[in-house]
Design a protein around this motif. Structure first.
Motif, mmCIF file in Angstrom:
data_model
loop_
_atom_site.group_PDB
_atom_site.id
_atom_site.type_symbol
_atom_site.label_atom_id
_atom_site.label_comp_id
_atom_site.label_asym_id
_atom_site.label_seq_id
_atom_site.Cartn_x
_atom_site.Cartn_y
_atom_site.Cartn_z
ATOM 1 N N GLU A 138 37.898 -47.610 -31.845
ATOM 2 C CA GLU A 138 36.740 -48.293 -31.247
ATOM 3 C C GLU A 138 36.551 -49.671 -31.869
ATOM 4 O O GLU A 138 35.964 -50.555 -31.267
ATOM 5 C CB GLU A 138 35.466 -47.471 -31.482
ATOM 6 N N THR A 139 36.985 -49.818 -33.107
ATOM 7 C CA THR A 139 36.796 -51.100 -33.793
ATOM 8 C C THR A 139 38.150 -51.739 -34.099
ATOM 9 O O THR A 139 38.366 -52.280 -35.180
ATOM 10 C CB THR A 139 35.996 -50.901 -35.083
ATOM 11 N N SER B 41 40.278 -50.564 -37.337
ATOM 12 C CA SER B 41 39.803 -50.656 -38.722
ATOM 13 C C SER B 41 39.082 -49.349 -39.073
ATOM 14 O O SER B 41 38.121 -48.961 -38.404
ATOM 15 C CB SER B 41 38.901 -51.873 -38.872
ATOM 16 N N HIS C 64 36.836 -47.944 -40.968
ATOM 17 C CA HIS C 64 35.703 -48.056 -41.892
ATOM 18 C C HIS C 64 34.790 -46.838 -41.839
ATOM 19 O O HIS C 64 33.985 -46.620 -42.692
ATOM 20 C CB HIS C 64 34.894 -49.314 -41.601
ATOM 21 N N ARG C 65 34.943 -46.030 -40.787
ATOM 22 C CA ARG C 65 34.137 -44.797 -40.710
ATOM 23 C C ARG C 65 35.077 -43.601 -40.851
ATOM 24 O O ARG C 65 35.886 -43.334 -39.969
ATOM 25 C CB ARG C 65 33.377 -44.739 -39.382
#
Lengths: 427, 289
Positions: free
Chosen positions: A241-242, A245, A247-248
């Motif tokens: 979704e990003t 990346s 990050h989650r």
């Protein structure tokens, strides 16, 4: 206010009183209460009560406790005088009864061999109970001359029974709360004493409580669900979704390990109402166990059809059809049947719940079978509908309680606590 | 603001209240404490926050709680897409492009909690149905409720620019933690008395015939006191029922009408069956007159 210190001291004493009654009251609440008193003034008693209640009481139950404490602590002058007068009269009446007791409780001029607790209990009994007891003593007084020892034992048994009856009056303790909040009152009443008209309301309360327990068990399980190991697939999917990346992060969930429940349910006449409520509650606790099997027993034992138990409104009809209703109770036979079943019913991942008042034929055999069941099952919990204060008078309860963990479940509140709290909780 | 002034403002908002409710609201406002309201569904818990917003002339910021609600939905979230684009642009443009501070307000998406404390004007913050949120979220709220501040790791502590009036509501689906309760003033709203319900009906539905209002309020009171009705009708359902009767042109509440339109009041089959089984005048408001 002439001297604010006086009010602050009284408020502080009131806070301590509330804390003694079980409310979570600390210096912050007392400080807030002082600010509130300055804001609302002291002219309107009801307004002061509401304002202080907002600060001190943090739940419906605490509001009821607060109300009683407030009415007892902040009395009007007339109420204080009336209370002092009533207390004086009560003290005088108690003293008079004690003197009467000294005169009455003697045999051939000698005082009866009674403990101090028995003498005190006699003096504080209602008139009706005292007259009944004195009547008993007079009726069998002739026995004293023939066999003084037997008469002495008889007197002790009569007193024990009279004291027990007085204690049993405490069963209606929930009635006070019921006047203020019917649901809370019902939570503290003996389940076997519910009237037919009260049962739908009690069932609704039980469903609400079951929902609360389920929600809290589910939340606790979710909180412990984290294993600490990364779930790469979900993390990558989320990262897309990003733009890739990560990050989650997402972690692997822990596999829930619910228990297997085996419920052995006494359906003799006196146990019927309790068994119905307890089973209904346990069946509603879908978060508590993976699977459950229910066995109904009296003199014989039958396994309950899970599909029939889904409709608990027809529970009584179902029990009558199963052929175990209205007979004596043989716990030993039921437990032996469970232990000897093949394929095995009990195992180390099994929690055996026994719903019974422990009144059974052949107690020795029942104890032996219970020990064997305890060896086979991971855990045995006994839910006893007899109020805990009566346990000391019942040998069967004492014997069984010595063998396995026993929880009192006379009221809906006790039943909830036994099934969801420690140390007996299902989780 | 004094208690009398608060009452005047609630009167102006056409809100029907009793002395207890007014006093509790006044105490919560005066102490600056969050107000935790409990009670059965439909007794008007959410309405209190709406009315307070109208009475105090503040904006209402609402956070509807649900299972799985976390701080990214309740407090803040970084605008990741925007941050990634910014990084991309700065790479392509090299040193000439001004790399913006990635963790600044520009990339911050405010959610209801953060919005309520960063607002220049004080607002009313409604945290609705807190019992549906997880226990973790409850714990997360503690800092906000007691200190009126939140901590965002990338920015630091954000203190409230204005103190919101926080109203939390709960249907008691699960018990709330002691820590949360201790930080709040507490109000329990029960079903209204006959007089209060009648006042609400008259206030909210002024066009409905007064006689019908009395019959409706009496019938609802009887249904609530019935042992056989498990899900008691709420105030919202009373209002719906009265409006439906008015729309159907009914001027007189008869047992037949009660059974036929009972679906507006009772929302499960067992209760409707129990209503149909009652004696003809059992719940009808006429006998209460």
């Amino acid at each position: 206010m002439n001297d604010p210190q006086v009010y602050l001291r009284k408020l502080s004493a009131f806070s301590r009183q509330l804390a003694r009654e079980g409310l979570a009251v600390g210096p912050a609440e007392t400080a807030d209460a002082a600010r509130v008193l300055i804001l609302v003034g002291l002219e309107d008693r009801e307004r002061v009560k509401t304002a202080l209640c907002t600060v001190y009481a943090k739940s419906r139950e605490e509001q009821l406790v607060f109300g009683k404490c407030f009415d007892g602590f902040f009395l009007s002058r007339e109420a204080m005088e009336a209370q002092a007068k009533a207390r004086l009269e009560e003290r005088q009446a108690l003293e008079r009864r004690r003197r009467e007791a000294e005169e009455l409780l003697n045999l051939n001029g000698k005082p009866l061999d009674l403990t101090e607790q028995q003498r005190r209990a006699y003096a504080s009994m209602p008139d009706e109970a005292r007259q009944r007891l004195t009547g008993f003593l007079d009726k069998y007084r002739q026995t004293a001359e023939r066999n003084p020892k037997l008469y002495g034992e008889f007197i002790h048994s009569v007193f024990t029974r009279a004291i027990l009856e007085q204690q049993m009056l405490l069963e209606d303790a929930g009635l006070g709360g019921e006047a203020a909040d019917p649901d809370i009152g019902l939570m503290y009443r003996d389940i076997s004493q519910f009237k037919d008209t009260e049962i739908p309301r009690a069932v609704a309360i039980l469903q609400t409580v079951a929902r609360q327990v389920n929600a809290s068990l589910s939340a606790r399980r979710r909180a412990q669900a984290h294993t600490g190991k990364l779930d790469f697939r979900r993390t990558i999917r989320l990262g897309l979704e990003t733009g890739g990346s990560f990050h989650r992060l997402r972690y692997r969930r822990k596999r829930g390990r619910k228990k297997h429940l085996v419920i052995l349910c006494d359906v003799s006449g006196s146990m019927m109402q309790f068994s119905e409520f307890a089973l209904r509650f346990i069946q509603s606790l879908n978060q508590a166990s993976d699977s459950s099997r229910v066995f109904l027993f009296s003199e014989t034992v039958v396994e309950a059809d899970p599909f029939r138990l889904e409709n608990m409104d027809l529970f009584r009809d179902y029990v009558r059809q199963s052929g175990v209703y209205g007979r004596g109770t043989d716990l030993g036979a039921a437990l032996t049947h469970l232990c000897a079943s093949r394929p095995p019913v009990l195992g180390q991942s099994t929690t055996l719940l026994i719903l019974s008042d422990s009144k059974t034929i052949d107690q020795n055999r029942a104890v032996q079978a219970l020990l064997e069941a305890q060896r086979q099952a991971g855990r045995v919990i006994w839910l006893n509908p007899i109020p805990q204060r009566k346990w000391q008078y019942l040998r069967s309860v004492q014997t069984m309680a010595a063998v396995c963990a026993m929880a009192p479940c006379a009221t809906l509140q006790e039943l909830t606590a036994a099934l969801s709290g420690r140390p007996f909780g299902l989780l | 603001m004094t208690l009398e002034e608060l009452k005047e403002k609630m009167d102006e908002a056409h809100y029907v209240y009793d002395e207890t409710l007014a006093t509790v609201l006044y105490v919560a406002l005066a102490l600056g404490r969050p107000l935790l309201i409990e009670g059965a569904a439909g007794v008007g818990k959410t309405e209190v926050a709406k009315v307070m917003a109208a009475a105090l002339d503040r904006d209402l910021v609402r956070l509807q709680c649900y299972e799985g609600l976390d701080e990214s939905k309740a407090l803040y979230e970084w605008n990741y897409q925007k941050q990634l684009l910014a990084i991309q642009i700065s790479r392509e443009a090299g040193s000439e492009a001004q790399t913006r501070q990635l963790f600044s307000d520009e990339y911050l998406l405010e959610r209801p909690l953060l919005r309520s404390i960063r607002s220049e004007k004080p607002v009313v913050l409604l945290i609705d149905e807190i019992d549906k949120a997880d226990e973790e979220f409850e714990a997360f709220l503690l800092e906000l409720l007691s200190e009126m501040q939140v901590t965002i790791p990338e920015i630091g502590t954000v203190k409230a620019r204005s103190i919101p009036l926080v109203v939390l509501t709960s249907n008691r689906a699960r018990p709330l933690s002691e820590a949360l309760r201790r930080r709040c003033a507490y109000l329990y709203i029960d079903y209204p008395s006959l007089d209060k319900e009648l006042a609400i009906l008259r206030g909210k539905l002024p066009h409905v015939d007064d006689r019908l209002c009395v019959q409706v309020a009496t019938a609802v009171q009887k249904l609530r006191s019935s042992q056989t009705i498990l899900k008691k009708p709420s105030i919202a359902e009373t209002l719906d029922w009265a409006a439906a009767l008015e729309a159907l042109g009914i001027r007189e509440l008869t047992p037949d009408v009660l059974v036929k339109t009972g679906g507006f009041l009772l929302k499960n089959n067992e209760d409707l069956a129990a209503l149909a089984r009652q004696e003809p005048d059992g719940h009808c408001g006429r006998c209460g007159q």
